[in-house]
Motif scaffolding. Sequence first.
Motif, PDB file in Angstrom:
ATOM      1  N   GLN A  40      -7.688   3.646  -1.528  1.00  0.00           N
ATOM      2  CA  GLN A  40      -6.429   3.913  -1.206  1.00  0.00           C
ATOM      3  C   GLN A  40      -5.379   2.665  -1.809  1.00  0.00           C
ATOM      4  O   GLN A  40      -6.011   1.567  -2.134  1.00  0.00           O
ATOM      5  CB  GLN A  40      -6.000   3.723   0.431  1.00  0.00           C
ATOM      6  N   ILE A  41      -4.759   3.314  -2.482  1.00  0.00           N
ATOM      7  CA  ILE A  41      -3.621   2.061  -3.435  1.00  0.00           C
ATOM      8  C   ILE A  41      -3.134   1.410  -2.187  1.00  0.00           C
ATOM      9  O   ILE A  41      -2.361   1.822  -1.364  1.00  0.00           O
ATOM     10  CB  ILE A  41      -2.793   3.053  -4.083  1.00  0.00           C
ATOM     11  N   THR A  42      -3.062   0.064  -2.377  1.00  0.00           N
ATOM     12  CA  THR A  42      -2.271  -0.798  -1.468  1.00  0.00           C
ATOM     13  C   THR A  42      -0.826  -1.388  -2.192  1.00  0.00           C
ATOM     14  O   THR A  42      -0.012  -1.834  -1.533  1.00  0.00           O
ATOM     15  CB  THR A  42      -3.183  -1.924  -0.909  1.00  0.00           C
ATOM     16  N   ALA A  43      -1.173  -1.492  -3.640  1.00  0.00           N
ATOM     17  CA  ALA A  43      -0.213  -1.937  -4.447  1.00  0.00           C
ATOM     18  C   ALA A  43      -0.076  -1.503  -5.813  1.00  0.00           C
ATOM     19  O   ALA A  43      -0.968  -1.531  -6.208  1.00  0.00           O
ATOM     20  CB  ALA A  43       0.146  -3.623  -4.237  1.00  0.00           C
ATOM     21  N   VAL A  44       1.118  -1.545  -6.438  1.00  0.00           N
ATOM     22  CA  VAL A  44       1.356  -1.333  -7.717  1.00  0.00           C
ATOM     23  C   VAL A  44       2.110  -2.629  -8.284  1.00  0.00           C
ATOM     24  O   VAL A  44       3.258  -2.481  -7.920  1.00  0.00           O
ATOM     25  CB  VAL A  44       1.858   0.055  -8.259  1.00  0.00           C
ATOM     26  N   LEU A  45       1.764  -3.545  -9.018  1.00  0.00           N
ATOM     27  CA  LEU A  45       2.470  -4.590  -9.405  1.00  0.00           C
ATOM     28  C   LEU A  45       2.503  -4.728 -10.885  1.00  0.00           C
ATOM     29  O   LEU A  45       1.504  -4.693 -11.730  1.00  0.00           O
ATOM     30  CB  LEU A  45       1.830  -5.601  -8.971  1.00  0.00           C
ATOM     31  N   GLY A  46       3.524  -4.112 -11.408  1.00  0.00           N
ATOM     32  CA  GLY A  46       3.958  -3.792 -12.955  1.00  0.00           C
ATOM     33  C   GLY A  46       2.713  -2.894 -13.475  1.00  0.00           C
ATOM     34  O   GLY A  46       2.572  -1.743 -12.939  1.00  0.00           O
ATOM     35  N   LYS A  47       1.933  -3.202 -14.351  1.00  0.00           N
ATOM     36  CA  LYS A  47       0.815  -2.436 -14.592  1.00  0.00           C
ATOM     37  C   LYS A  47      -0.394  -2.820 -14.093  1.00  0.00           C
ATOM     38  O   LYS A  47      -1.543  -2.160 -14.523  1.00  0.00           O
ATOM     39  CB  LYS A  47       0.452  -2.767 -16.324  1.00  0.00           C
ATOM     40  N   ARG A  48      -0.390  -3.367 -13.127  1.00  0.00           N
ATOM     41  CA  ARG A  48      -1.847  -3.794 -12.243  1.00  0.00           C
ATOM     42  C   ARG A  48      -1.745  -3.100 -10.793  1.00  0.00           C
ATOM     43  O   ARG A  48      -0.619  -2.932 -10.240  1.00  0.00           O
ATOM     44  CB  ARG A  48      -1.872  -5.152 -11.790  1.00  0.00           C
ATOM     45  N   LEU A  49      -2.906  -2.204 -10.593  1.00  0.00           N
ATOM     46  CA  LEU A  49      -3.315  -1.640  -9.512  1.00  0.00           C
ATOM     47  C   LEU A  49      -4.211  -2.096  -8.567  1.00  0.00           C
ATOM     48  O   LEU A  49      -4.955  -2.697  -9.135  1.00  0.00           O
ATOM     49  CB  LEU A  49      -3.840  -0.101 -10.023  1.00  0.00           C
ATOM     50  N   ILE A  50      -3.592  -2.226  -7.381  1.00  0.00           N
ATOM     51  CA  ILE A  50      -4.523  -2.998  -6.244  1.00  0.00           C
ATOM     52  C   ILE A  50      -4.971  -1.791  -5.311  1.00  0.00           C
ATOM     53  O   ILE A  50      -4.182  -1.191  -4.766  1.00  0.00           O
ATOM     54  CB  ILE A  50      -3.844  -4.074  -5.641  1.00  0.00           C
ATOM     55  N   VAL A  51      -6.297  -1.705  -5.238  1.00  0.00           N
ATOM     56  CA  VAL A  51      -6.873  -0.507  -4.341  1.00  0.00           C
ATOM     57  C   VAL A  51      -7.920  -1.029  -3.350  1.00  0.00           C
ATOM     58  O   VAL A  51      -8.862  -2.110  -3.686  1.00  0.00           O
ATOM     59  CB  VAL A  51      -7.605   0.594  -5.368  1.00  0.00           C
ATOM     60  N   ASP A  52      -8.076  -0.614  -2.209  1.00  0.00           N
ATOM     61  CA  ASP A  52      -9.160  -0.861  -1.163  1.00  0.00           C
ATOM     62  C   ASP A  52      -9.770   0.410  -1.107  1.00  0.00           C
ATOM     63  O   ASP A  52      -9.627   1.402  -0.841  1.00  0.00           O
ATOM     64  CB  ASP A  52      -8.415  -1.060   0.233  1.00  0.00           C
ATOM     65  N   PHE A  53     -11.328  -0.006  -1.559  1.00  0.00           N
ATOM     66  CA  PHE A  53     -12.129   0.945  -1.494  1.00  0.00           C
ATOM     67  C   PHE A  53     -13.022   0.789  -0.345  1.00  0.00           C
ATOM     68  O   PHE A  53     -13.189  -0.112   0.234  1.00  0.00           O
ATOM     69  CB  PHE A  53     -13.090   0.846  -2.798  1.00  0.00           C
ATOM     70  N   LEU A  54     -13.300   2.058   0.222  1.00  0.00           N
ATOM     71  CA  LEU A  54     -14.049   2.047   1.547  1.00  0.00           C
ATOM     72  C   LEU A  54     -15.440   1.284   1.512  1.00  0.00           C
ATOM     73  O   LEU A  54     -15.792   0.580   2.522  1.00  0.00           O
ATOM     74  CB  LEU A  54     -14.449   3.434   1.974  1.00  0.00           C
ATOM     75  N   GLU A  55     -16.098   1.329   0.184  1.00  0.00           N
ATOM     76  CA  GLU A  55     -17.473   0.794   0.209  1.00  0.00           C
ATOM     77  C   GLU A  55     -17.359  -0.760  -0.367  1.00  0.00           C
ATOM     78  O   GLU A  55     -18.187  -1.384  -0.514  1.00  0.00           O
ATOM     79  CB  GLU A  55     -18.293   1.469  -0.768  1.00  0.00           C
ATOM     80  N   CYS A  56     -16.199  -1.338  -0.477  1.00  0.00           N
ATOM     81  CA  CYS A  56     -16.045  -2.512  -1.002  1.00  0.00           C
ATOM     82  C   CYS A  56     -15.462  -3.314   0.139  1.00  0.00           C
ATOM     83  O   CYS A  56     -14.764  -3.014   0.941  1.00  0.00           O
ATOM     84  CB  CYS A  56     -14.863  -2.766  -2.348  1.00  0.00           C
ATOM     85  N   HIS A  57     -15.632  -4.949  -0.030  1.00  0.00           N
ATOM     86  CA  HIS A  57     -15.203  -5.467   1.253  1.00  0.00           C
ATOM     87  C   HIS A  57     -13.938  -6.107   0.677  1.00  0.00           C
ATOM     88  O   HIS A  57     -13.197  -7.056   1.596  1.00  0.00           O
ATOM     89  CB  HIS A  57     -16.138  -6.770   1.534  1.00  0.00           C
ATOM     90  N   LYS A  58     -13.496  -6.142  -0.435  1.00  0.00           N
ATOM     91  CA  LYS A  58     -12.393  -7.097  -0.956  1.00  0.00           C
ATOM     92  C   LYS A  58     -11.630  -5.941  -1.931  1.00  0.00           C
ATOM     93  O   LYS A  58     -12.211  -5.112  -2.343  1.00  0.00           O
ATOM     94  CB  LYS A  58     -12.450  -8.229  -1.473  1.00  0.00           C
ATOM     95  N   PRO A  59     -10.210  -6.281  -1.951  1.00  0.00           N
ATOM     96  CA  PRO A  59      -9.292  -5.283  -2.813  1.00  0.00           C
ATOM     97  C   PRO A  59      -9.930  -5.445  -4.264  1.00  0.00           C
ATOM     98  O   PRO A  59     -10.293  -6.519  -4.861  1.00  0.00           O
ATOM     99  CB  PRO A  59      -8.028  -5.761  -2.782  1.00  0.00           C
ATOM    100  N   VAL A  60      -9.720  -4.235  -5.195  1.00  0.00           N
ATOM    101  CA  VAL A  60     -10.072  -4.376  -6.621  1.00  0.00           C
ATOM    102  C   VAL A  60      -8.899  -4.264  -7.077  1.00  0.00           C
ATOM    103  O   VAL A  60      -7.957  -3.315  -6.763  1.00  0.00           O
ATOM    104  CB  VAL A  60     -10.952  -2.973  -6.728  1.00  0.00           C
ATOM    105  N   HIS A  61      -8.731  -5.154  -8.116  1.00  0.00           N
ATOM    106  CA  HIS A  61      -7.593  -5.030  -9.257  1.00  0.00           C
ATOM    107  C   HIS A  61      -7.966  -4.613 -10.208  1.00  0.00           C
ATOM    108  O   HIS A  61      -9.053  -4.777 -10.956  1.00  0.00           O
ATOM    109  CB  HIS A  61      -7.246  -6.588  -9.305  1.00  0.00           C
ATOM    110  N   SER A  62      -7.161  -3.675 -11.056  1.00  0.00           N
ATOM    111  CA  SER A  62      -7.260  -3.013 -12.209  1.00  0.00           C
ATOM    112  C   SER A  62      -5.955  -2.775 -13.000  1.00  0.00           C
ATOM    113  O   SER A  62      -5.106  -2.798 -12.224  1.00  0.00           O
ATOM    114  CB  SER A  62      -7.810  -1.402 -11.817  1.00  0.00           C
ATOM    115  N   CYS A  63      -6.102  -2.859 -14.422  1.00  0.00           N
ATOM    116  CA  CYS A  63      -5.064  -2.685 -14.964  1.00  0.00           C
ATOM    117  C   CYS A  63      -4.825  -1.203 -15.359  1.00  0.00           C
ATOM    118  O   CYS A  63      -5.895  -0.566 -15.860  1.00  0.00           O
ATOM    119  CB  CYS A  63      -5.260  -3.335 -16.533  1.00  0.00           C
ATOM    120  N   THR A  64      -3.665  -0.719 -15.065  1.00  0.00           N
ATOM    121  CA  THR A  64      -3.335   0.766 -15.181  1.00  0.00           C
ATOM    122  C   THR A  64      -3.196   1.232 -16.614  1.00  0.00           C
ATOM    123  O   THR A  64      -2.887   2.393 -16.731  1.00  0.00           O
ATOM    124  CB  THR A  64      -2.168   1.303 -14.276  1.00  0.00           C
ATOM    125  N   ALA A  65      -2.845   0.299 -17.689  1.00  0.00           N
ATOM    126  CA  ALA A  65      -2.319   0.870 -18.853  1.00  0.00           C
ATOM    127  C   ALA A  65      -3.078  -0.216 -19.921  1.00  0.00           C
ATOM    128  O   ALA A  65      -3.551  -1.124 -19.759  1.00  0.00           O
ATOM    129  CB  ALA A  65      -0.877   0.780 -19.161  1.00  0.00           C
TER     130      ALA A  65
END
Length: 65
Positions: A40-65
Amino acid sequence: MNDKPTDYAAIIRAGNQLPSPPEWLKNGAKIYSPEHGIGQITAVLGKRLIVDFLECHKPVHSCTA
């Protein structure tokens, strides 16, 4: 070092000029990653996407572009 105070209004104006993400990238949207599973997306910060995945214990940060 700069002696001028930070111009917070200029920072806000610059942030408002960024294009808004597509509807499927809005906060709270569900997404799927082959590597992390369902999340589930928790934040979109500019070109950075922060997602909470059910199987991970901490949010995953990913570049969207």
